[in-house]
Design a protein around this motif. Structure first.
Motif, short mmCIF file in Angstrom:
data_model
loop_
_atom_site.label_atom_id
_atom_site.label_comp_id
_atom_site.label_asym_id
_atom_site.label_seq_id
_atom_site.Cartn_x
_atom_site.Cartn_y
_atom_site.Cartn_z
N ARG A 226 81.01 -45.94 -47.89
CA ARG A 226 80.35 -45.67 -46.60
C ARG A 226 81.20 -44.34 -46.10
O ARG A 226 82.22 -44.21 -46.36
CB ARG A 226 80.81 -46.82 -45.79
N LEU A 227 80.20 -43.36 -45.91
CA LEU A 227 80.69 -42.02 -45.44
C LEU A 227 80.30 -41.76 -43.98
O LEU A 227 79.14 -41.82 -43.51
CB LEU A 227 80.22 -40.97 -46.49
N ALA A 228 81.18 -41.16 -43.21
CA ALA A 228 80.69 -40.97 -41.74
C ALA A 228 80.75 -39.43 -41.81
O ALA A 228 81.58 -38.58 -42.00
CB ALA A 228 82.09 -41.36 -40.94
N VAL A 229 79.21 -39.00 -41.51
CA VAL A 229 79.06 -37.44 -41.53
C VAL A 229 78.98 -37.19 -40.00
O VAL A 229 77.65 -37.82 -39.49
CB VAL A 229 77.90 -37.44 -42.21
N PRO A 230 79.54 -36.19 -39.48
CA PRO A 230 79.02 -35.64 -38.03
C PRO A 230 77.74 -34.79 -38.23
O PRO A 230 77.46 -33.93 -38.98
CB PRO A 230 80.07 -34.79 -37.69
N SER A 231 76.78 -35.22 -37.28
CA SER A 231 75.70 -34.48 -37.12
C SER A 231 75.92 -33.31 -36.45
O SER A 231 76.83 -32.96 -35.76
CB SER A 231 74.74 -35.30 -36.22
N ALA A 232 74.98 -32.15 -37.08
CA ALA A 232 75.29 -30.86 -36.54
C ALA A 232 73.81 -30.34 -36.45
O ALA A 232 72.96 -30.83 -36.96
CB ALA A 232 76.07 -30.12 -37.33
N ASP A 233 73.71 -29.22 -35.77
CA ASP A 233 72.34 -28.52 -35.66
C ASP A 233 72.17 -27.91 -36.80
O ASP A 233 72.80 -26.62 -37.47
CB ASP A 233 72.57 -27.27 -34.50
N ALA A 234 70.93 -28.14 -37.37
CA ALA A 234 70.61 -27.62 -38.74
C ALA A 234 70.40 -26.23 -38.90
O ALA A 234 70.58 -25.22 -39.96
CB ALA A 234 69.70 -28.29 -39.41
#
Length: 81
Positions: free
Chosen positions: A68-76
């Motif tokens: 399980r990996l937590a990936v912070p969302s960002a503006d592409a």
């Protein structure tokens, strides 16, 4: 066992949130935020519903283990500008 259909990460851009969170080329994505994804379209649909700063939980299969990996969302656009 792997689902019949699955999404394999082809590559990760250096310096992106996915890179920093540890996603790697070859990872098989089982789910995003607890919802199974079996196509690339489902994966992107799940990601596009998130706002920059949201944390997206990926469940991936790598080296015969589930992670399980937590990936912070960002503006592409910030990475493709």
């Amino acid at each position: 066992a792997l689902p019949i259909y699955h999404v394999v990460i082809a590559g990760v851009l250096p310096g992106t949130p996915a890179d920093h969170a540890g996603l790697k080329a070859g990872d098989v994505v089982f789910s995003v935020d607890g919802t199974a994804v079996t196509t690339r379209r489902e994966l992107y649909t799940r990601l596009w519903t998130r706002r920059p700063g949201d944390v997206v939980e990926f469940q991936v299969f790598r080296n015969n283990a589930t992670k399980r990996l937590a990936v912070p969302s960002a503006d592409a656009e910030a990475f493709f500008a």
